[in-house]
Design a protein around this motif. Sequence first.
Motif, short mmCIF file in Angstrom:
data_model
loop_
_atom_site.label_atom_id
_atom_site.label_comp_id
_atom_site.label_asym_id
_atom_site.label_seq_id
_atom_site.Cartn_x
_atom_site.Cartn_y
_atom_site.Cartn_z
N ASP A 66 -49.64 -77.79 -29.82
CA ASP A 66 -50.32 -76.86 -30.72
C ASP A 66 -49.29 -75.88 -31.25
O ASP A 66 -48.24 -75.66 -30.64
CB ASP A 66 -51.42 -76.08 -30.00
CG ASP A 66 -52.63 -76.96 -29.65
OD1 ASP A 66 -52.73 -78.07 -30.19
OD2 ASP A 66 -53.43 -76.52 -28.81
N ALA A 77 -54.74 -66.51 -26.55
CA ALA A 77 -55.83 -67.42 -26.94
C ALA A 77 -55.30 -68.84 -27.11
O ALA A 77 -55.97 -69.81 -26.72
CB ALA A 77 -56.48 -66.92 -28.23
N GLY A 78 -54.10 -68.97 -27.67
CA GLY A 78 -53.52 -70.30 -27.82
C GLY A 78 -53.21 -70.95 -26.49
O GLY A 78 -53.44 -72.15 -26.30
N ASP A 80 -54.74 -70.32 -23.63
CA ASP A 80 -56.02 -70.63 -22.97
C ASP A 80 -56.63 -71.90 -23.54
O ASP A 80 -57.17 -72.74 -22.79
CB ASP A 80 -56.98 -69.46 -23.11
CG ASP A 80 -56.52 -68.22 -22.34
OD1 ASP A 80 -55.64 -68.36 -21.47
OD2 ASP A 80 -57.04 -67.13 -22.62
N ARG A 81 -56.57 -72.09 -24.85
CA ARG A 81 -57.11 -73.31 -25.47
C ARG A 81 -56.36 -74.54 -24.98
O ARG A 81 -56.96 -75.56 -24.64
CB ARG A 81 -57.02 -73.21 -26.99
CG ARG A 81 -58.02 -72.28 -27.65
CD ARG A 81 -58.08 -72.51 -29.15
NE ARG A 81 -56.79 -72.29 -29.79
CZ ARG A 81 -56.37 -71.13 -30.28
NH1 ARG A 81 -57.16 -70.06 -30.18
NH2 ARG A 81 -55.20 -71.04 -30.87
N LEU A 82 -55.04 -74.44 -24.94
CA LEU A 82 -54.24 -75.59 -24.53
C LEU A 82 -54.44 -75.89 -23.06
O LEU A 82 -54.51 -77.06 -22.65
CB LEU A 82 -52.76 -75.29 -24.83
CG LEU A 82 -51.79 -76.48 -24.85
CD1 LEU A 82 -52.24 -77.52 -25.87
CD2 LEU A 82 -50.38 -76.00 -25.17
N SER A 84 -57.15 -75.36 -21.28
CA SER A 84 -58.47 -75.96 -21.08
C SER A 84 -58.49 -77.43 -21.46
O SER A 84 -59.34 -78.20 -20.98
CB SER A 84 -59.52 -75.20 -21.90
OG SER A 84 -59.27 -75.34 -23.29
N ALA A 85 -57.52 -77.84 -22.29
CA ALA A 85 -57.42 -79.25 -22.69
C ALA A 85 -56.51 -80.05 -21.77
O ALA A 85 -56.33 -81.25 -21.96
CB ALA A 85 -56.93 -79.34 -24.13
#
Length: 484
Positions: A66, A77-78, A80-82, A84-85
Amino acid sequence: MRTIWIGLVVLLCASCASSSLKERLDSSLLQYDEVGAAVMPEAIATVQSPFFTHDFKRPTFPERIDSLAPGEDVIQAGIDRLASAGGGTLVLTKGDYLSGRIELKSHINLYFEDGAVITFKSEIEDFLPVVYTRNEGIELYSLGACIYANDAVNIAITGKGKLIGPGEGSIRERTMTHDVIENIVSSDTPIGDRIYDGKTAEFIFPPAMIAPINCKQVFIEGLTLERSAFWNVVPTFCEDVIIRGVQVYSKGIPRGDGIDIESSKNVLVEYCSLYTGDDCIAIKAGRGYDGLRAARPSENIVVRYCLAGEGHGGITLGSETAGMIKNLYVHDCAFDGTDVGIRFKTRRPRGGGGQHIVFENIRMNIGKSALRWDMLGSSTHVGAQASRDFAVEVNALTPKFSDVTIDNILIESTRDCIQVEGIPESRLENVTISNLHATGKRYLAIKDAKDFLIKDSEIYCDDCVIDSVNVTGLVQQNVNIITQ
């Protein structure tokens, strides 16, 4: 007592001395421009340590990538998104980012494109809520670090970007500076109750720049760090750590250490360039009773191909060493302009010490003391215990250094070549210095030591008299002492 030791010592004048040792060292040791971040290769060479074997290698991450554009508070936030994936690489594209504390998660590589710059905010509220951390060897809950991680696995911060620490604001204005930390945070207070959030006390403990704690497989490479509020790179209670190609600029910043290894195991530091307001590289292991309770040594460490360009110490062991420093191997480094070259620091109230320590193939140009054992400290920090005349019985906090080997050292210029201040009740023991060529004003001052061997060396000095107090087993073999 002032003594000139003779026997196997040869006293010469400068005009009649040969210097084949200096020529050999000068031709074989790396020059100042042959170490540091500018010459870091891509590959990580196999570590050759006399104490341990470990396969230090570049980490791998999930193929997911990302990217972020510059902005304010977008990085967490970036991550945390990565996370969670399932992890991957988060790319910070070129430009300016403004951020509060960032917490790295497992299996994440935070990658900086060339020209990506994070400037960290300057207010206490930008680093809340408090997190578990260790500050100067004491565990507590405070602001943590600008980039923080706790109990993470396989994390990295890489690329050619820059981190700029907090500027003027409440963090710097309210940093605790009025006392030593062991007088502020009682070892009897449960760790969970040691909360410093700007509300429980008038002061806070400032955030380091990068400080993972309780992490495994930590990789930090290629970054430039500036304007830290405190120490810069501080792995604590970590295992399998690689720090390479990092540049630190913290000149003029009190406690602006470059790299501090805190109670961590299997650590490689290489090709770093350090211009600091305090120690360039420090090895630490907890302070006082708090460090004894944790009982976590710094062990199995290699430091190589690093440049210490400015700072208090090139490589400093301590002064917080309660958990002990073990199996440290430092080689092929250069110190150009630090106050002290190699420094061993303990304090009577702080405990610990170190053993099984090797330095070799070091070139240095030093302002004050090239090889320095400083085991008592100053009255500013430890009161009357800083005096060797202050009687102290051996106790749980009595520190000790022993089993130290120093070989192939070129001291191009210094004030004091070798300066030793041990502790009367816990003398420095079993030190061997060999193949040393040193040029300085004074040769050797040594107190409270035993079994100290200097051999196959040349010393050029203005004052070649040896000052010794409470020393046994000081032996010099094939040492040429040349009066300048």
